[in-house]
Write an enzyme that holds these catalytic residues in place. Structure first.
Site, PDB file in Angstrom:
ATOM      1  N   GLU A  16       0.847  -1.209   0.000  1.00  0.00           N
ATOM      2  CA  GLU A  16       0.000   0.000   0.000  1.00  0.00           C
ATOM      3  C   GLU A  16       0.877   1.253   0.000  1.00  0.00           C
ATOM      4  OE1 GLU A  16      -2.887   1.321  -0.113  1.00  0.00           O
ATOM      5  OE2 GLU A  16      -4.461  -0.095   0.435  1.00  0.00           O
ATOM      6  N   ASN A 146      -9.669   5.586   2.507  1.00  0.00           N
ATOM      7  CA  ASN A 146      -8.614   5.279   1.544  1.00  0.00           C
ATOM      8  C   ASN A 146      -8.055   6.550   0.910  1.00  0.00           C
ATOM      9  OD1 ASN A 146      -7.427   2.664   1.112  1.00  0.00           O
ATOM     10  ND2 ASN A 146      -9.489   1.879   0.795  1.00  0.00           N
ATOM     11  N   ASP A 193      -9.620   2.520  -4.299  1.00  0.00           N
ATOM     12  CA  ASP A 193      -8.730   2.325  -3.152  1.00  0.00           C
ATOM     13  C   ASP A 193      -7.808   3.542  -3.048  1.00  0.00           C
ATOM     14  OD1 ASP A 193      -6.877   1.268  -1.229  1.00  0.00           O
ATOM     15  OD2 ASP A 193      -7.342  -0.760  -1.853  1.00  0.00           O
TER      16      ASP A 193
END
Length: 282
Positions: A16, A146, A193
């Site tokens: 991420e 997000n 996301d």
């Protein structure tokens, strides 16, 4: 026409939050649930892993190269090498809630949003950390906080709460106001996301479960689709010396064992546009 390149092996369980900062040795991103920050050597391609907490949700640089981090239930400060990490106090005590994704605003403050491990609707919040260490709750009733990014002129903030399948815009003048939806992602495309914005103001949105990154104009028109060989696409950021390389992180979470062997790898795409320098803390 540019194609997606695989830059690393499947080094992350849940990659991420990629960040390119010229004051760091290379691109950094997180292996979130492992609590690690990964760093890509721009010359050799080697990946260095540094453990910073039980969860490593997001990080951003100070202008001098130090780092601010979001850890499981709050924030932390770190030196430039991430060898010394100083956690701040917990923002909440509930072990069922963790930090997720974040970024800095044009005024040098760091935001990160939370979510329930069980993805309980409305259990999360969006928090802001100021340089003096104070923490402010910015949004409540968030489910999976997000992507967060700012327009090139700094006057608009973009934000994703993934299950809404939207990218929302806010007016920004030091505070967020005037929330409205600017992008709606159809169910078959996956869930939005992580996100970044290029120098022309377009939004690049990673699609969890959708195997792609979409590019949208600020008024929501889809202009590009970058397809990846894995489904769980988590986030993207522009990097490289000219900020013309889009780095894309991926995850192995939710992938059947033995399939999608590239899931968890870092990818790169050259879209023919440049990104913006990362907003720093402090």
């Amino acid at each position: 026409m540019s194609t997606v390149e695989q830059v690393t092996d499947a080094v992350a369980v849940h990659g991420e939050g990629p960040v390119w900062f010229a004051g760091w040795p290379g691109l950094r991103w997180v292996d979130l649930i492992a609590g690690d920050v990964l760093e890509l050597d721009p010359v050799t391609g080697a990946v260095t892993r540094r453990h910073v907490g039980t969860v490593a949700a997001a990080l951003r640089p100070y202008s001098d190269g130090r780092a601010v981090l979001a850890v499981e239930r709050g924030f932390a400060f770190a030196d430039a090498s991430l060898g010394e990490v100083r956690p701040l106090g917990e923002v909440w005590s509930d072990p069922g809630i963790r930090m997720n994704d974040g970024g800095c605003d044009p005024d040098g403050r760091f935001y990160c949003g939370s979510m329930a491990y069980a993805e309980t609707p409305g259990a999360g919040r969006l928090y802001r950390l100021d340089p003096d260490g104070s923490v402010t709750t910015v949004l409540t009733a968030v489910t999976i906080s997000n992507g967060l990014a700012w327009s090139p002129d700094g006057g608009t903030a973009y934000y994703i709460d993934s299950p809404t399948r939207r990218v929302d815009a806010f007016d920004y003048d030091g505070e967020l106001s005037g929330r409205r939806a600017v992008v709606r992602v159809p169910e078959e495309a996956g869930m939005p996301d992580g996100m970044t914005v290029d120098a022309d103001g377009r939004l690049w949105v990673a699609l969890w479960g959708g195997g792609a990154v979409h590019c949208y104009t600020p008024d929501g028109k889809l202009t590009d689709r970058v397809e990846l060989p894995v489904t769980q696409v988590t986030a993207c950021a522009f990097g490289g010396p000219e900020l013309d390389e889009l780095y894309i992180t991926t995850s192995r979470q939710g992938i059947e064992e033995g399939s999608q062997h590239q899931a968890g790898a870092l990818f790169r795409y050259r879209p023919g546009v440049r990104g913006l320098p990362v907003l720093t803390f402090g």
